[in-house]
Design a protein around this motif. Sequence first.
Motif, short mmCIF file in Angstrom:
data_model
loop_
_atom_site.label_atom_id
_atom_site.label_comp_id
_atom_site.label_asym_id
_atom_site.label_seq_id
_atom_site.Cartn_x
_atom_site.Cartn_y
_atom_site.Cartn_z
N UNK A 236 0.77 -1.31 -0.06
CA UNK A 236 0.11 -0.13 0.03
C UNK A 236 0.96 1.28 0.24
N UNK A 237 2.32 1.28 -0.36
CA UNK A 237 2.98 2.37 -0.49
C UNK A 237 2.71 3.33 -1.54
N UNK A 238 2.36 2.59 -2.63
CA UNK A 238 2.12 3.63 -3.96
C UNK A 238 1.62 2.77 -5.18
N UNK A 239 1.83 3.36 -6.39
CA UNK A 239 1.50 2.45 -7.69
C UNK A 239 2.68 2.56 -8.52
N UNK A 240 2.73 1.65 -9.27
CA UNK A 240 3.87 1.49 -10.17
C UNK A 240 3.20 1.08 -11.54
N UNK A 241 4.01 1.29 -12.70
CA UNK A 241 3.67 0.96 -13.92
C UNK A 241 4.77 0.14 -14.55
N UNK A 242 4.20 -1.05 -15.19
CA UNK A 242 5.15 -2.21 -15.38
C UNK A 242 4.99 -2.58 -16.87
N UNK A 243 5.78 -3.27 -17.58
CA UNK A 243 5.33 -4.08 -18.68
C UNK A 243 4.52 -5.30 -18.24
N UNK A 244 3.79 -5.65 -19.10
CA UNK A 244 2.50 -6.68 -18.50
C UNK A 244 3.27 -8.05 -18.30
N UNK A 245 4.47 -8.35 -19.02
CA UNK A 245 5.25 -9.50 -19.06
C UNK A 245 5.68 -9.53 -17.35
N UNK A 246 5.91 -8.63 -16.95
CA UNK A 246 6.55 -8.53 -15.47
C UNK A 246 5.25 -8.58 -14.47
N UNK A 247 4.07 -8.85 -14.79
CA UNK A 247 3.04 -8.65 -13.74
C UNK A 247 2.26 -9.92 -13.95
N UNK A 248 2.49 -10.90 -14.50
CA UNK A 248 2.02 -12.21 -14.37
C UNK A 248 1.57 -12.93 -13.34
N UNK A 249 2.58 -12.79 -12.14
CA UNK A 249 2.21 -13.47 -10.86
C UNK A 249 2.30 -12.30 -9.87
N UNK A 250 0.99 -11.99 -9.34
CA UNK A 250 1.02 -11.05 -8.56
C UNK A 250 0.51 -11.25 -7.31
N UNK A 251 0.79 -10.69 -6.11
CA UNK A 251 0.34 -10.99 -4.67
C UNK A 251 -1.21 -10.69 -4.63
N UNK A 252 -2.01 -11.13 -3.76
CA UNK A 252 -3.43 -11.13 -3.78
C UNK A 252 -3.91 -9.63 -3.47
N UNK A 253 -3.00 -8.72 -2.85
CA UNK A 253 -3.48 -7.32 -2.66
C UNK A 253 -3.09 -6.42 -3.80
N UNK A 254 -2.64 -7.02 -4.79
CA UNK A 254 -2.41 -6.17 -5.96
C UNK A 254 -3.38 -6.53 -7.12
N UNK A 255 -3.91 -5.13 -7.75
CA UNK A 255 -4.65 -5.37 -9.05
C UNK A 255 -3.97 -4.56 -10.12
N UNK A 256 -4.12 -5.39 -11.22
CA UNK A 256 -3.49 -4.80 -12.30
C UNK A 256 -4.62 -3.99 -13.34
N UNK A 257 -4.31 -2.87 -13.87
CA UNK A 257 -5.09 -2.26 -14.80
C UNK A 257 -4.46 -1.80 -16.24
N UNK A 258 -5.35 -1.91 -16.85
CA UNK A 258 -4.63 -1.63 -18.35
C UNK A 258 -4.62 -0.08 -18.52
N UNK A 259 -3.70 0.42 -19.44
CA UNK A 259 -3.35 1.67 -19.38
C UNK A 259 -4.10 2.39 -20.86
N UNK A 260 -4.53 3.40 -20.67
CA UNK A 260 -5.01 4.05 -21.88
C UNK A 260 -4.62 5.60 -21.96
N UNK A 261 -4.61 6.01 -23.35
CA UNK A 261 -4.36 7.66 -23.28
C UNK A 261 -3.32 8.04 -22.44
N UNK A 262 -1.89 7.59 -23.02
CA UNK A 262 -1.58 6.65 -23.92
C UNK A 262 -1.35 5.11 -23.21
N UNK A 263 -1.20 4.18 -23.99
CA UNK A 263 -0.78 2.80 -23.64
C UNK A 263 0.63 2.69 -24.05
N UNK A 264 1.63 2.76 -23.37
CA UNK A 264 3.01 2.59 -23.91
C UNK A 264 3.11 1.05 -23.97
#
Length: 300
Positions: A236-264
Motif C-alpha cells: 500500500x505504499x504507492x502505484x507502479x507502471x510495468x510491462x505486462x510480462x512482469x506482472x503475470x504473478x501478483x500478490x493477492x492484494x495487487x490489482x492490474x489495470x490496463x492503461x489508455x491515453x496513452x498505452x505505452x
Amino acid sequence: MVDAHRVRIFLSVMASGSVAAAAEHLGMSASAVSQQIAALQKETQLTLFTRDGRGIAPTPTAHTLAQESEPLMSELKRIDAVVDDLREGATGSLEIGYFASAGYRWMPQLAKRIQTKMPELTLRMVLTEGYPVGESPPVDIDVVPADPTTSVRPGHLVTPLMTDHFVALVHSDHRLAGRRRVEMSELADEKWISNDISAGITQDMVDRACRAAGFRPRYTVEAQDHHTATAFVAAGIGITVLPDLATRSLPRTVRRLRLTKPNPVRDIVALTAPVARTNEAAKLAVDLLQQIAAASARQR
C-alpha cells in the motif's frame, strides 16, 4: 595488431597485483611473464608499469587498457569455445542473455525444451540487463527490449518476439482497484514507485507516456526491480507502471489495470550474434523463443 596472448598475460598481472603472482596463476615463469609484458609495451609503444620499490605499479594508461580489453577477452574466450565445438563437429554450448521479466517467464521453458531436443547441450543463461550501453556480457542470443541504444548491434540478426503492453499496479484498497482500465492522466497525483534497475528504455517509455498525458510522475520510492516494486504496491505504499510480462504473478492484494491515453508498449526482440548465426542450437532457441513469446502474448 596487438597480440591477444600478451593482453591476457597483462590482464592477469593487473588482476593479480604482481608479475610473480600472475606467473603462478598462469603456470609460467616470472621471467616469461616479464618478457611478454615488455613485448606488449614495445608493440603498443605504451608505458604500462613503473617501478614501485621491489615491484611494479600500473600506470593510468594500463588501467584504461585493462578496462577496454576485458570485453574483447570475453568475446575471444567465447569464440575459442565455438572453434573447439566446430573442430569436434558439434555445437556443445549456447549462451542466452535475458532481462529480468523474460528470464522469469520464458527462460525455464526455453531451457527445458532445448534440452529435451539437445540433451548434450550446455546452456548458460546470462542476465544482461542493467549494464551501461555496450558493456553487457557477450552472448550468442540476447533477448532485449527493442531500443536504438541497445538492440542495434552490427552483424546481429534481429528476430521480433512480442509486443508487450504496460499496465498499472495498484493496491486492492486503492480508489481505482475496481476498474479494468485507467487513463494515464488519472495517475498524475499518485505516489509512484520506480522499478527499472538501469533507468533505461523501460523507465523512459513510462516517463514519456506520463508527459504525453500532461504530467511528470512523482517517484517517492526507488525499488529498481519489478519484484520489489510489486511488493511495495502490495504493502500500500504507492502505484507502479510495468510491462505486462512482469506482472503475470501478483500478490493477492495487487490489482492490474490496463492503461489508455496513452498505452505505452515495448517490442521484445532476440539478437543473434554473428558467431552464432550458423549454430543449430541457436536457430532452435530462436524458434522456441518465438513460440513461447506467442503463447505469452495470448495469455495477456
